[in-house]
Design an enzyme around this catalytic site. Sequence first.
Site, mmCIF file in Angstrom:
data_model
loop_
_atom_site.group_PDB
_atom_site.id
_atom_site.type_symbol
_atom_site.label_atom_id
_atom_site.label_comp_id
_atom_site.label_asym_id
_atom_site.label_seq_id
_atom_site.Cartn_x
_atom_site.Cartn_y
_atom_site.Cartn_z
ATOM 1 N N ARG A 103 -0.739 -18.935 -10.064
ATOM 2 C CA ARG A 103 -0.643 -17.868 -9.059
ATOM 3 C C ARG A 103 -1.979 -17.688 -8.341
ATOM 4 O O ARG A 103 -2.032 -17.266 -7.201
ATOM 5 C CB ARG A 103 -0.258 -16.542 -9.718
ATOM 6 C CG ARG A 103 1.140 -16.513 -10.259
ATOM 7 C CD ARG A 103 1.535 -15.144 -10.742
ATOM 8 N NE ARG A 103 1.426 -14.138 -9.682
ATOM 9 C CZ ARG A 103 1.986 -12.940 -9.762
ATOM 10 N NH1 ARG A 103 2.666 -12.596 -10.856
ATOM 11 N NH2 ARG A 103 1.871 -12.067 -8.796
ATOM 12 N N ASP B 247 -11.538 -8.420 -12.451
ATOM 13 C CA ASP B 247 -10.873 -9.731 -12.466
ATOM 14 C C ASP B 247 -11.700 -10.802 -13.158
ATOM 15 O O ASP B 247 -11.230 -11.935 -13.302
ATOM 16 C CB ASP B 247 -10.546 -10.179 -11.033
ATOM 17 C CG ASP B 247 -9.496 -9.290 -10.416
ATOM 18 O OD1 ASP B 247 -9.330 -9.331 -9.183
ATOM 19 O OD2 ASP B 247 -8.840 -8.539 -11.154
ATOM 20 N N ARG C 8 0.738 0.267 -12.787
ATOM 21 C CA ARG C 8 0.106 0.054 -11.477
ATOM 22 C C ARG C 8 0.885 0.824 -10.407
ATOM 23 O O ARG C 8 1.587 0.270 -9.600
ATOM 24 C CB ARG C 8 0.042 -1.442 -11.167
ATOM 25 C CG ARG C 8 -0.859 -2.158 -12.149
ATOM 26 C CD ARG C 8 -0.979 -3.629 -11.862
ATOM 27 N NE ARG C 8 -1.826 -3.880 -10.689
ATOM 28 C CZ ARG C 8 -2.064 -5.123 -10.262
ATOM 29 N NH1 ARG C 8 -1.467 -6.141 -10.837
ATOM 30 N NH2 ARG C 8 -2.839 -5.318 -9.204
ATOM 31 N N CYS D 288 2.495 -4.119 -14.698
ATOM 32 C CA CYS D 288 2.479 -5.497 -15.204
ATOM 33 C C CYS D 288 1.634 -5.496 -16.476
ATOM 34 O O CYS D 288 1.236 -4.463 -16.975
ATOM 35 C CB CYS D 288 1.914 -6.434 -14.146
ATOM 36 S SG CYS D 288 0.222 -6.076 -13.789
HETATM 37 C C1 EPZ Z 1 -6.331 -5.572 -6.237
HETATM 38 O O1 EPZ Z 1 -5.217 -4.997 -6.896
HETATM 39 C C2 EPZ Z 1 -6.361 -7.035 -6.664
HETATM 40 N N1 EPZ Z 1 -5.135 -7.699 -6.258
HETATM 41 C C3 EPZ Z 1 -6.517 -7.131 -8.186
HETATM 42 O O2 EPZ Z 1 -6.635 -8.515 -8.521
HETATM 43 C C4 EPZ Z 1 -7.807 -6.419 -8.587
HETATM 44 O O3 EPZ Z 1 -7.918 -6.436 -9.988
HETATM 45 C C5 EPZ Z 1 -7.769 -4.970 -8.090
HETATM 46 O O4 EPZ Z 1 -7.563 -4.957 -6.658
HETATM 47 C C6 EPZ Z 1 -9.067 -4.231 -8.395
HETATM 48 O O5 EPZ Z 1 -10.136 -4.914 -7.851
HETATM 49 C C7 EPZ Z 1 -4.990 -8.089 -4.969
HETATM 50 O O6 EPZ Z 1 -5.850 -7.875 -4.137
HETATM 51 C C8 EPZ Z 1 -3.712 -8.800 -4.619
HETATM 52 P P1 EPZ Z 1 -6.223 -1.140 -7.139
HETATM 53 P P2 EPZ Z 1 -4.739 -3.485 -6.511
HETATM 54 O O7 EPZ Z 1 -5.246 -0.453 -6.248
HETATM 55 O O8 EPZ Z 1 -4.950 -3.267 -5.070
HETATM 56 C C9 EPZ Z 1 -4.830 2.406 -9.995
HETATM 57 C C10 EPZ Z 1 -6.088 -10.511 -9.629
HETATM 58 O O9 EPZ Z 1 -6.164 -10.893 -10.810
HETATM 59 N N2 EPZ Z 1 -4.023 2.856 -8.847
HETATM 60 O O10 EPZ Z 1 -7.671 -1.147 -6.773
HETATM 61 O O11 EPZ Z 1 -3.394 -3.303 -7.081
HETATM 62 C C11 EPZ Z 1 -4.288 1.111 -10.584
HETATM 63 O O12 EPZ Z 1 -3.244 1.399 -11.503
HETATM 64 C C12 EPZ Z 1 -5.591 -9.112 -9.332
HETATM 65 O O13 EPZ Z 1 -6.387 -11.215 -8.630
HETATM 66 C C13 EPZ Z 1 -3.347 4.059 -8.941
HETATM 67 O O14 EPZ Z 1 -3.411 4.756 -9.948
HETATM 68 O O15 EPZ Z 1 -5.800 -2.653 -7.365
HETATM 69 C C14 EPZ Z 1 -5.488 0.519 -11.246
HETATM 70 O O16 EPZ Z 1 -5.656 1.097 -12.524
HETATM 71 C C15 EPZ Z 1 -5.301 -8.312 -10.591
HETATM 72 N N3 EPZ Z 1 -2.585 4.460 -7.888
HETATM 73 C C16 EPZ Z 1 -6.642 0.945 -10.320
HETATM 74 O O17 EPZ Z 1 -6.144 2.046 -9.545
HETATM 75 C C17 EPZ Z 1 -2.473 3.720 -6.738
HETATM 76 O O18 EPZ Z 1 -1.783 4.147 -5.797
HETATM 77 C C18 EPZ Z 1 -7.117 -0.156 -9.387
HETATM 78 O O19 EPZ Z 1 -6.017 -0.551 -8.622
HETATM 79 C C19 EPZ Z 1 -3.168 2.494 -6.663
HETATM 80 C C20 EPZ Z 1 -3.945 2.076 -7.724
#
Ligand code: EPZ
Length: 434
Positions: free
Chosen positions: A412, A320, A135, A130
């Site tokens: 959202r 965030d 992601r 996104c």
């Molecule tokens: C959660 O997303 C939150 N969303 C996000 O909030 C928040 O920014 C994020 O955690 C970090 O705190 C929800 O809970 C619905 P991650 P998530 O897996 O779980 C990489 C908002 O605005 N990654 O911790 O998707 C990823 O690309 C949203 O409320 C991989 O590489 O976050 C990112 O760079 C935005 N491989 C980093 O890790 C994976 O398999 C953190 O992602 C998974 C993640």
Amino acid sequence: MIDTESIKAGVKNEDRLEIIGGNRLTGKVKISGAKNAVLKLMAASLLANNNCLIRNVPRISDVETMIGVLKGLGAEASWQDESSLLINATNGLGYSAPDELVKEMRASVQVMGPLLARLGRVKLFQPGGCIIGQRPIDLHLKGFQALGAEVIEEHGYVYVQAKKLQGAEIHLDFPSVGATENIMAAAILAEGTTVIRNAAKEPEIIEEQNFYNRLGAKIRGAGTDTIRIEGVKRLNDREIDYMVIPDRIEAGTFMIAAAITGGDVLLEDVIPEHIEALTSKLREIGVSVSTDAETIRVKMDGKLKAADITVLPYPGFPTDLQPQITALMTVANGTSVITENVFGSRFRYVDELIRMGASIRVESRSAIVKGVNSLSGASVYAPDLRAGAALVIAGLAAEGLTELEGTTFLDRGYVDLEAKLSGLGAAIKRITYA
Ligand code: EPZ
């Protein structure tokens, strides 16, 4: 990917916000339930053998989308009152969530762990990246494979299946919130014990541990970097009635809004320790922040001081709130460096702040923000949820009128945002798209 150009080009089929800056925010505001906890508890309900009543649920569009996902899987999900959701997933469940909803909301991924545990299989449209960056879900899938599942990715779908999940030792390359949550869910009914190391430590994960344990799971360690899940044969048949924690990111958004307007705002229904990283940073910037068990008071008079901010996984400074604190620093005294270490490209909103008179240069993972005396209102576009919050914050302090497109994103994650801000004295109104 969100095609911001075509949307900016004039596809204005959405509401917009009009903000006239300069009003100090004063008074009280009640913080709503945590979006990033609720969405996961809704997914977790797929594992329950009885009714799940989830309270303090914010009426935001992501929750409506997740209701659609649960219904698409065959579960019942309905509002019981303004902020309580009743979910029952005891009838036959499908193993594939509706594609169009998965495309709309990445958090749909969080149904994979519960479905894998319950049905032994799940099929999901491969979630895209996104606006805030690539992601992938590789860490989720590697975790499922470690538990003995087979993962096939083809034709844009992810298929995961396992006859029997076996407990395993899993070390996450990155403390991914979603991967921690999905692996934790998948391990609940596995044979043997699973240990997740380098687990994410967000408060929302503690919520899920508490929720699952109320259903009869045996999980320990959420909130630390090591989570142990002792597999059980089946969960209990008890109904669950669960109150969701307040939204620490909504709280942080209002704290920053109070600071940039030189206001004096009391936030109610918050958990101060969940937002400690912001509190200490605001104090460094010269903002007065006082807390008690369930409230935070933010008071600001005088000039904001520049400061450097480094985004890190919890309990570090939350990604965030990165756009929102960047908006604040645009009018601080001096130069601030904000470094984003969680997402790949979460500075797309900077161009919009520059349109409002900010002086920001983005270099790799950092935004170098040179404080200016004041911002000026402009017509701006919010490319994502938290960028939208940042632009609202900038508009509250800018001279003149700011017109913000992109309310679809704001809706959202923030419930009644303009009503809550108006209640604090902001000159903000929504122009509904005819
Ligand atoms: C959660 O997303 C939150 N969303 C996000 O909030 C928040 O920014 C994020 O955690 C970090 O705190 C929800 O809970 C619905 P991650 P998530 O897996 O779980 C990489 C908002 O605005 N990654 O911790 O998707 C990823 O690309 C949203 O409320 C991989 O590489 O976050 C990112 O760079 C935005 N491989 C980093 O890790 C994976 O398999 C953190 O992602 C998974 C993640």
